[in-house]
Design an enzyme around this catalytic site. Structure first.
Site, mmCIF file in Angstrom:
data_model
loop_
_atom_site.group_PDB
_atom_site.id
_atom_site.type_symbol
_atom_site.label_atom_id
_atom_site.label_comp_id
_atom_site.label_asym_id
_atom_site.label_seq_id
_atom_site.Cartn_x
_atom_site.Cartn_y
_atom_site.Cartn_z
ATOM 1 N N LYS A 1 17.695 1.364 -19.598
ATOM 2 C CA LYS A 1 17.848 1.973 -18.263
ATOM 3 C C LYS A 1 19.046 2.928 -18.238
ATOM 4 O O LYS A 1 20.190 2.508 -18.351
ATOM 5 C CB LYS A 1 18.066 0.900 -17.186
ATOM 6 N N GLY B 1 29.313 0.187 -18.423
ATOM 7 C CA GLY B 1 29.522 0.617 -17.046
ATOM 8 C C GLY B 1 30.787 -0.008 -16.490
ATOM 9 O O GLY B 1 31.695 -0.377 -17.245
ATOM 10 N N SER B 2 30.827 -0.168 -15.190
ATOM 11 C CA SER B 2 32.049 -0.650 -14.541
ATOM 12 C C SER B 2 32.232 -2.158 -14.743
ATOM 13 O O SER B 2 31.272 -2.899 -14.959
ATOM 14 C CB SER B 2 31.986 -0.341 -13.049
ATOM 15 N N THR B 3 33.470 -2.585 -14.605
ATOM 16 C CA THR B 3 33.772 -4.008 -14.739
ATOM 17 C C THR B 3 33.075 -4.790 -13.620
ATOM 18 O O THR B 3 32.563 -5.892 -13.848
ATOM 19 C CB THR B 3 35.307 -4.207 -14.716
ATOM 20 N N VAL C 1 30.163 -4.189 -12.107
ATOM 21 C CA VAL C 1 28.747 -4.427 -12.414
ATOM 22 C C VAL C 1 28.623 -5.323 -13.654
ATOM 23 O O VAL C 1 27.711 -6.152 -13.734
ATOM 24 C CB VAL C 1 27.975 -3.088 -12.561
ATOM 25 N N GLY C 2 29.565 -5.193 -14.585
ATOM 26 C CA GLY C 2 29.549 -6.078 -15.758
ATOM 27 C C GLY C 2 29.571 -7.554 -15.365
ATOM 28 O O GLY C 2 28.860 -8.385 -15.929
ATOM 29 N N GLU D 1 30.538 -3.243 -22.268
ATOM 30 C CA GLU D 1 31.533 -2.176 -22.502
ATOM 31 C C GLU D 1 31.938 -1.684 -21.128
ATOM 32 O O GLU D 1 31.145 -1.019 -20.446
ATOM 33 C CB GLU D 1 30.897 -1.023 -23.294
ATOM 34 N N CYS E 1 35.739 6.370 -20.275
ATOM 35 C CA CYS E 1 36.235 4.995 -20.068
ATOM 36 C C CYS E 1 37.594 4.801 -20.720
ATOM 37 O O CYS E 1 38.427 4.055 -20.231
ATOM 38 C CB CYS E 1 35.226 4.017 -20.638
ATOM 39 N N GLU F 1 41.213 2.056 -12.150
ATOM 40 C CA GLU F 1 40.531 3.109 -12.911
ATOM 41 C C GLU F 1 40.041 4.186 -11.947
ATOM 42 O O GLU F 1 39.284 3.893 -11.029
ATOM 43 C CB GLU F 1 39.339 2.522 -13.665
#
Ligand code: NAD
Length: 500
Positions: A192, A245-247, A249-250, A268, A302, A399
């Site tokens: 995706k 992606g972002s922390t 959403v991680g 990541e 990133c 960030e």
């Protein structure tokens, strides 16, 4: 079904690009099951420039069925490493043939410049595919001595159907970082892309079709995070998920993985990387790399070196040269010959970055350079340098993911190591010094997955990339990434038929 068709006539690229923009499942492009589409916006002017199919969870189910079937029949343990290598090499050759067109798509969708897309992103995406093609027939286990008449060996078997979800900042590059090692190991994929930048993923899917990958080996579903992303991370038929992606959403990905089938997770995530310049650094060299480290790709990297620590002995000199360098960066049309920086990716992201700049101003930091919008249309932001910042300001802690750096004076090594590590992130760091002992000592003390000595933001297909702390789990790239795409099976053999 929707498609992307455009005749480019620009100073850096002239030519036609044409490919379908449906969901790519089982080797075919098609509309999504609800027949709805997503608008893709050109960040240089805010206008709709394409439509892609909006996948639904039903489409994800279809993709998983196709991927499982491919794994059980044509890929997985059925495709020898030599075949996987051959197809990956064929894909790399096609990408070389299409390098200009892929770069044009990347530039028009993301806003990065054509030249950076071509010689940076797409060139490295090709290197990554070639690198893992080289590994495909070298995925092997070990033989382990046990006792007389017995031995054991390990097999590194593909996991099965893997889900991969990525961000919008390096669309085709992140895709190749994910799909190339997964395919080399024999997995099948539900991929995706970001809903903001799905075009190059669909173009690349058409190249995998042309390269001859069997249907179902790579499936691309285009849709939003909360619908398609969650459908992937919660799916009972997907055994591994790799995310960039972002922390925030991680965390959610991990939660969905744990609530569903405990799928294996690689993450990541974000960063707030320190860039440390000591008194004995080559100042011109440090200015060049520091500028690249924070402003390349409009700061949407990133591992951007967004916290710039400068030792007091060279602080004033560095700052002056850094401002001159920043003022020399040309903002402009991504398809011009000399633009260094294009717009940021979207209106949402523009508002987010400008919100951080406003918070820095409101908190009392000094705007040493930039700090405003550039131009009247589209989403350009001036490369921005803040000074006089405090450790608890949002612009120092969070960030920003845009062309915004904070410069902080430091006195000694212990002080800067403490400040550099004072973050929830741990993705990368850069150190500038001519003293190799100091460079190696400080690089050991910094809690980061990558440390650059006298450079910044360099990546290489052979070198692992990933984070400490809340910057992630696991590594992309290099030999290390292969371990995330295989299950190790231990086989015990009683050769001597020893009886119990
Ligand atoms: P994001 O986390 O918002 O989105 C990333 C992807 O996740 C997108 O495809 C999105 O659709 C999907 N997604 C969103 N919500 C989801 C959900 N609930 N479940 C599953 N998927 C979901 O990040 P972004 O704004 O696209 O990218 C910026 C972030 O990515 C930054 O934090 C940046 O540091 C990070 N990043 C990290 C690396 C790395 O290698 N460490 C590389 C590039 C970007």
């Amino acid at each position: 079904m929707t498609s992307f068709t455009r005749e480019f006539d620009t100073p850096v690229f002239k030519g036609k690009v044409d490919f379908p923009t449906g969901v790519y499942i089982n080797g075919k492009f098609a509309a999504g099951s609800d027949n709805t589409t997503i608008n893709i916006i050109n960040p240089t002017n805010g206008e709709i420039m394409a439509k892609v199919a909006e996948a639904t969870p039903k489409d994800v189910d279809r993709a998983v069925d196709a991927a499982q079937k491919a794994f059980d029949t044509t890929w997985g343990l059925h495709a020898p490493g030599t075949l996987r290598a051959k197809l990956l090499n064929k894909l790399a050759s096609l990408m070389e043939e299409h390098q200009d067109r892929l770069s044009a798509v990347e530039a028009v969708n993301n806003g990065k410049t054509f030249n950076w897309a071509k010689y940076g992103d797409v060139a490295m995406a090709i290197e990554t595919v070639k690198y893992y093609a080289g590994w495909a027939d070298k995925i092997q286990g070990k033989t382990i001595e046990t006792s007389k008449g017995k031995l054991a060996y390990t097999r590194h078997e593909p996991i099965g159907v893997v889900g991969q979800i990525v961000a919008w900042n390096f669309p085709i590059l992140l895709m190749c970082w994910k799909i190339a090692p997964a395919l080399a190991c024999g997995n099948t994929i539900i991929f995706k892309p970001s809903e903001f930048t799905p075009l190059s993923a669909l173009y690349l899917a058409s190249l995998t079709q042309a390269a001859g990958f069997p249907p179902g080996v790579l499936n691309v579903v285009t849709g939003t995070g909360p619908t398609i992303g969650e459908a992937i991370s919660s799916h009972m038929g997907i055994e591994k998920i790799s995310f960039t992606g972002s922390t925030k959403v991680g965390r959610r990905i991990m939660e969905c993985a744990s609530k569903s089938n405990l799928k294996n997770v690689t993450l990541e995530l974000g960063g707030k990387s320190p860039n440390v310049i000591f008194n004995d650094a080559d100042v011109e060299l440090a200015v060049g790399w520091t500028s690249h480290g924070i402003f390349w790709s409009a700061g949407q990297a990133c591992a951007a070196g967004s916290r710039i620590y400068v030792q007091s002995g060279i602080y004033d000199k560095f700052l002056k040269l850094f401002r001159e360098k920043t003022q020399s960066l040309k903002l402009g049309d991504p398809f011009s010959t000399d633009a260094y920086q294009g717009p940021v990716v979207s209106k949402e992201h523009y508002d987010r970055v400008m919100g951080y700049i406003a918070s820095g101003k409101a908190d009392g930091a000094t705007v040493y350079q930039g700090g405003e919008r550039h131009g009247d249309a589209g989403y350009w932001i001036q490369p921005t340098i803040f000074t006089d910042v405090k450790p608890d300001m949002k612009i120092v802690k969070e960030e920003i993911f845009g062309p915004v750096g904070v410069v902080i004076r430091f006195e000694d090594e212990d002080d800067v190591v403490r400040q550099a590590n004072d973050t929830v992130y741990g993705l990368a760091a850069a150190i500038f010094t001519q003293d190799i002992s100091r460079a190696m000592d400080v690089s050991e003390r910094l809690k980061a997955g990558t440390v650059w000595i006298n450079s910044a933001l360099e990546v290489n297909a052979a070198i692992p990339f990933g984070g400490y702390k809340q910057s992630g789990i696991g590594r992309d790239l290099g030999e290390y990434a292969l371990s995330h795409y295989t299950n190790v099976k231990a086989v015990h053999v009683n050769i001597g038929n020893t009886r119990i």
